[in-house]
Design a protein around this motif. Sequence first.
Motif, PDB file in Angstrom:
ATOM      1  N   PRO A  67       0.895  -1.270   0.073  1.00 19.45           N
ATOM      2  CA  PRO A  67      -0.009   0.074  -0.058  1.00 19.45           C
ATOM      3  C   PRO A  67       0.779   1.060  -0.144  1.00 19.45           C
ATOM      4  O   PRO A  67       1.751   1.193   0.723  1.00 19.45           O
ATOM      5  N   SER A  68       0.464   2.313  -0.822  1.00 17.80           N
ATOM      6  CA  SER A  68       1.317   3.473  -0.762  1.00 17.80           C
ATOM      7  C   SER A  68       0.149   4.465  -0.211  1.00 17.80           C
ATOM      8  O   SER A  68      -1.150   4.145  -0.242  1.00 17.80           O
ATOM      9  N   ASP A  69       0.767   5.627  -0.107  1.00 16.73           N
ATOM     10  CA  ASP A  69       0.025   6.866   0.683  1.00 16.73           C
ATOM     11  C   ASP A  69      -0.358   7.906  -0.463  1.00 16.73           C
ATOM     12  O   ASP A  69      -0.608   9.155   0.074  1.00 16.73           O
ATOM     13  N   ASP A  70      -0.254   7.698  -1.743  1.00 15.96           N
ATOM     14  CA  ASP A  70      -0.629   8.589  -2.718  1.00 15.96           C
ATOM     15  C   ASP A  70      -1.807   8.059  -3.392  1.00 15.96           C
ATOM     16  O   ASP A  70      -2.261   6.985  -3.217  1.00 15.96           O
ATOM     17  N   LYS A  71      -2.177   8.830  -4.577  1.00 14.36           N
ATOM     18  CA  LYS A  71      -3.538   8.475  -5.165  1.00 14.36           C
ATOM     19  C   LYS A  71      -3.380   7.079  -6.107  1.00 14.36           C
ATOM     20  O   LYS A  71      -4.420   6.326  -6.461  1.00 14.36           O
ATOM     21  N   TYR A  72      -2.207   6.545  -6.289  1.00 15.16           N
ATOM     22  CA  TYR A  72      -2.052   5.234  -6.980  1.00 15.16           C
ATOM     23  C   TYR A  72      -2.368   3.811  -6.064  1.00 15.16           C
ATOM     24  O   TYR A  72      -2.211   2.846  -6.526  1.00 15.16           O
ATOM     25  N   LYS A  73      -2.554   4.151  -4.812  1.00 15.87           N
ATOM     26  CA  LYS A  73      -2.788   2.883  -3.995  1.00 15.87           C
ATOM     27  C   LYS A  73      -1.784   1.980  -3.434  1.00 15.87           C
ATOM     28  O   LYS A  73      -1.589   1.413  -2.502  1.00 15.87           O
ATOM     29  N   PHE A  74      -0.961   1.595  -4.853  1.00 18.53           N
ATOM     30  CA  PHE A  74       0.002   0.543  -4.285  1.00 18.53           C
ATOM     31  C   PHE A  74       1.269   0.972  -5.023  1.00 18.53           C
ATOM     32  O   PHE A  74       1.445   1.604  -6.181  1.00 18.53           O
ATOM     33  N   THR A 176      25.703  -8.786 -14.886  1.00 20.94           N
ATOM     34  CA  THR A 176      26.304  -7.624 -14.489  1.00 20.94           C
ATOM     35  C   THR A 176      27.001  -6.755 -15.516  1.00 20.94           C
ATOM     36  O   THR A 176      27.342  -7.555 -16.225  1.00 20.94           O
ATOM     37  N   PRO A 177      26.674  -5.488 -15.656  1.00 19.54           N
ATOM     38  CA  PRO A 177      26.136  -4.682 -14.448  1.00 19.54           C
ATOM     39  C   PRO A 177      24.615  -4.845 -14.423  1.00 19.54           C
ATOM     40  O   PRO A 177      24.248  -5.403 -15.550  1.00 19.54           O
ATOM     41  N   THR A 178      24.020  -4.452 -13.479  1.00 27.94           N
ATOM     42  CA  THR A 178      22.667  -4.537 -13.257  1.00 27.94           C
ATOM     43  C   THR A 178      22.025  -3.326 -13.140  1.00 27.94           C
ATOM     44  O   THR A 178      22.503  -2.057 -12.917  1.00 27.94           O
ATOM     45  N   PHE A 179      20.795  -3.012 -12.395  1.00 29.82           N
ATOM     46  CA  PHE A 179      20.304  -1.891 -12.092  1.00 29.82           C
ATOM     47  C   PHE A 179      19.009  -2.064 -11.125  1.00 29.82           C
ATOM     48  O   PHE A 179      18.855  -3.286 -10.634  1.00 29.82           O
ATOM     49  N   ASP A 180      18.608  -1.141 -10.411  1.00 26.02           N
ATOM     50  CA  ASP A 180      17.501  -1.123  -9.349  1.00 26.02           C
ATOM     51  C   ASP A 180      15.949  -0.679 -10.169  1.00 26.02           C
ATOM     52  O   ASP A 180      15.722   0.303 -10.300  1.00 26.02           O
ATOM     53  N   PRO A 181      15.328  -1.948 -10.136  1.00 28.03           N
ATOM     54  CA  PRO A 181      14.253  -1.866 -10.624  1.00 28.03           C
ATOM     55  C   PRO A 181      13.058  -0.848  -9.886  1.00 28.03           C
ATOM     56  O   PRO A 181      12.042  -0.562 -10.210  1.00 28.03           O
ATOM     57  N   ASN A 182      13.495  -0.855  -8.427  1.00 28.76           N
ATOM     58  CA  ASN A 182      12.572  -0.085  -7.688  1.00 28.76           C
ATOM     59  C   ASN A 182      12.441   1.652  -8.305  1.00 28.76           C
ATOM     60  O   ASN A 182      11.410   2.195  -8.215  1.00 28.76           O
ATOM     61  N   ASN A 183      13.634   1.927  -9.035  1.00 32.00           N
ATOM     62  CA  ASN A 183      13.801   3.437  -9.549  1.00 32.00           C
ATOM     63  C   ASN A 183      12.872   3.610 -10.668  1.00 32.00           C
ATOM     64  O   ASN A 183      12.079   4.489 -10.934  1.00 32.00           O
ATOM     65  N   PHE A 184      12.557   2.281 -11.320  1.00 30.31           N
ATOM     66  CA  PHE A 184      11.372   2.316 -12.408  1.00 30.31           C
ATOM     67  C   PHE A 184       9.917   2.331 -11.981  1.00 30.31           C
ATOM     68  O   PHE A 184       9.064   2.786 -12.605  1.00 30.31           O
ATOM     69  N   ALA A 185       9.744   1.627 -10.744  1.00 30.10           N
ATOM     70  CA  ALA A 185       8.438   1.492 -10.095  1.00 30.10           C
ATOM     71  C   ALA A 185       7.972   2.845  -9.542  1.00 30.10           C
ATOM     72  O   ALA A 185       6.847   2.865  -8.916  1.00 30.10           O
ATOM     73  N   SER A 186       8.954   3.580  -9.408  1.00 30.63           N
ATOM     74  CA  SER A 186       8.367   5.111  -8.709  1.00 30.63           C
ATOM     75  C   SER A 186       7.145   5.820  -9.298  1.00 30.63           C
ATOM     76  O   SER A 186       6.950   5.339 -10.451  1.00 30.63           O
ATOM     77  N   HIS A 187       6.690   6.214  -8.372  1.00 26.36           N
ATOM     78  CA  HIS A 187       5.162   7.241  -8.713  1.00 26.36           C
ATOM     79  C   HIS A 187       5.695   8.512  -9.695  1.00 26.36           C
ATOM     80  O   HIS A 187       4.691   9.294  -9.746  1.00 26.36           O
ATOM     81  N   ASP A 188       7.019   8.990  -9.188  1.00 28.67           N
ATOM     82  CA  ASP A 188       7.462  10.181  -9.691  1.00 28.67           C
ATOM     83  C   ASP A 188       7.885   9.955 -11.268  1.00 28.67           C
ATOM     84  O   ASP A 188       9.023   9.344 -11.643  1.00 28.67           O
TER      85      ASP A 188
END
Length: 486
Positions: A67-74, A176-188
Motif C-alpha cells: 500500500p502507498s499513501d498517494d493516489k495510486y494506492k500501491f 552484471t552490471p545491473t540496475f535497481d527496478p525500484n527506480n522504475f516503479a516510482s510514482h514520480d
Amino acid sequence: MNKPIRVVSVFCLVLFMALLVNATYLMYVRSDDLSKDPRNRRIITATFSRERGAILVGKDAIARSVPSDDKYKFQRVYSQPFKYAPITGYFSWYGQTGIERSQNAVLAGDDSRLFVTRLVDMLSNGDPKGGNVQLTVNAAAQDAAWEGLENLPGDAQGAVVALEPTTGRVLAMASTPTFDPNNFASHDFTEVKDTSDRLNADDRDPLINRAIGTTLPPGSTFKLVTAAAAIESGNYDADSMVPGGYKFKLPQSTTEISNHDGGNCGGNRITMTQAMEVSCNVSFLSLANELGTEAMADQAEAFGFNSTSLEDLGGQAKSLYPRDMDPPQTAMSGIGQSNVTATPLQMAMVAAAIANDGDVMRPYIVDEVRAPNLSVLARTEPQSISKAISSSTAGELTKMLVATVEVGTATPAQIPNVEVAGKTGTAQSTPERPPYAWFVSFAPANDPKVAVAVLVQSSDTSRDEIAGGRLGGPIAKAIMEAVINR
C-alpha cells in the motif's frame, strides 16, 4: 423544408455519422493501442491502484506490491533489486520487462484463468488482485552466482546461468552490471524517465540480461559441440587418436593457427581426452575441418543453436551457427570462433544435455502460476526439445570433461569428494579488447544435479591472465556446491 434548413440538417447528420464512426474506431480499432499508451493516465491510475501479484523465489517475494499513501494506492517493491533485476525486470508507468512483462496478465489479474477470482471480487465488492508467479530459481545458487560476479575485479561485465539437467529448470540467472527496478516503479514519472534515459545511455548496457540477451564467441567451450559431432559420426570416442602438434593450417589459406600456449598439446597424435584436457586448438580445428559445415551445423542445432526456447521469459537471443560458412570458417568454428556466437544460456544447455544423456530440455523459469488465494492455476511440465546426442556419446564426453577438471585446464572447479565435469574457454575478440572468458560444467558427474555456464565479458584483469578456468571456474564451483549441498 426550405433549402437553409435542409443544408443544416444534412450537415448535422454528417457530423453525427462522423461522431459514430470516430467512437467506433476508438472503441474497437484503437482500444488496445490506447489502453497501452503510456500517456493514458486513466490506465496508469487503474493499473497502479490494483494490488499486483508477487514474484516468488521459494517462499520469499522478490517483487510485490505494498500500500502507498498517494493516489495510486500501491507501490511495487523489489526486495533484492540488483541480484534479481535481470529476471524480474521492472514494472513501470510506461511498460514492463522480464517476468513483469512476460507474466503481466497473471500479475495484473487480467489472465483468463483468474476470471472466477475477478468475478468473486466484483460480487463481493472486494478490490481486485493479481495472481502470483513462482519461479524455479534456487536462492542459494542465485546468491552464489551474484556474489561470484560481484567479486570479479573492477567494473566487470558478465553473466551466469545454472540449469537442472533433467528438467530444464533455471536454478540461477545473474547478470552484471545491473540496475535497481525500484527506480522504475516510482510514482514520480519524471524521475522514472530520467532513470530510463540515464541507463539507456550507459555504454555498459545495464538493462540487458546478458545471460540470455548477449551473444559472443563461445571459444573453447564450443569444443564440446565439436567433440560431440565427431563421436556421433561413429569414427571417434574418448580414446581415439586425433591430430596434435603446434599449428593447423586453415584450408584454402596460408594462415596457421597455434594452440593457446604455443605448445604441441603433448605430441603430434594425442587422444581426444587429452585434446580436451589441454584444450588443444589443433585437434578441434582438424576435427571441424574433417566433419564439414553440414555435420557441425546439424550438431549445433541439435543442442539449440539457431533457435530460441526460453518461452516464459520472452525467449533468448538466438545463438548462431551459420550454415553458409566456407572451409576456413568451418575449421575455426571448431574452436568456437569464426561466426559462431552463443548466449550463456545456450552453453548451459549444451552442458546440461551432456549431463542428461543427450536430451536437451526446454529451459523454463516459471514453475507455477497461482491465484491470489495461492491455489495453483498452472504448473510447468518439463519438455524435451531434442535428442542432441546418444547416451553413449554423452558418456564419452562426460569422461573427457571429468578428466579436464581432474588434471586439465578446468581444475579450479574441483569439489572435494564430488566428481565434476567441466571445460574452460577463452574466446578472442578484436586486437583492441581483451578475450572473453567462459566456463561450463556439471556435477555430480555420475548423477548431475546442476549444469552451469559462466561468461566474463570484461573485467579489470590483465590480458595475459584472462582464462575461463581462473575467472569462471570458482563461480561455477560455488554454484554447483550451493545446489548439491542444499
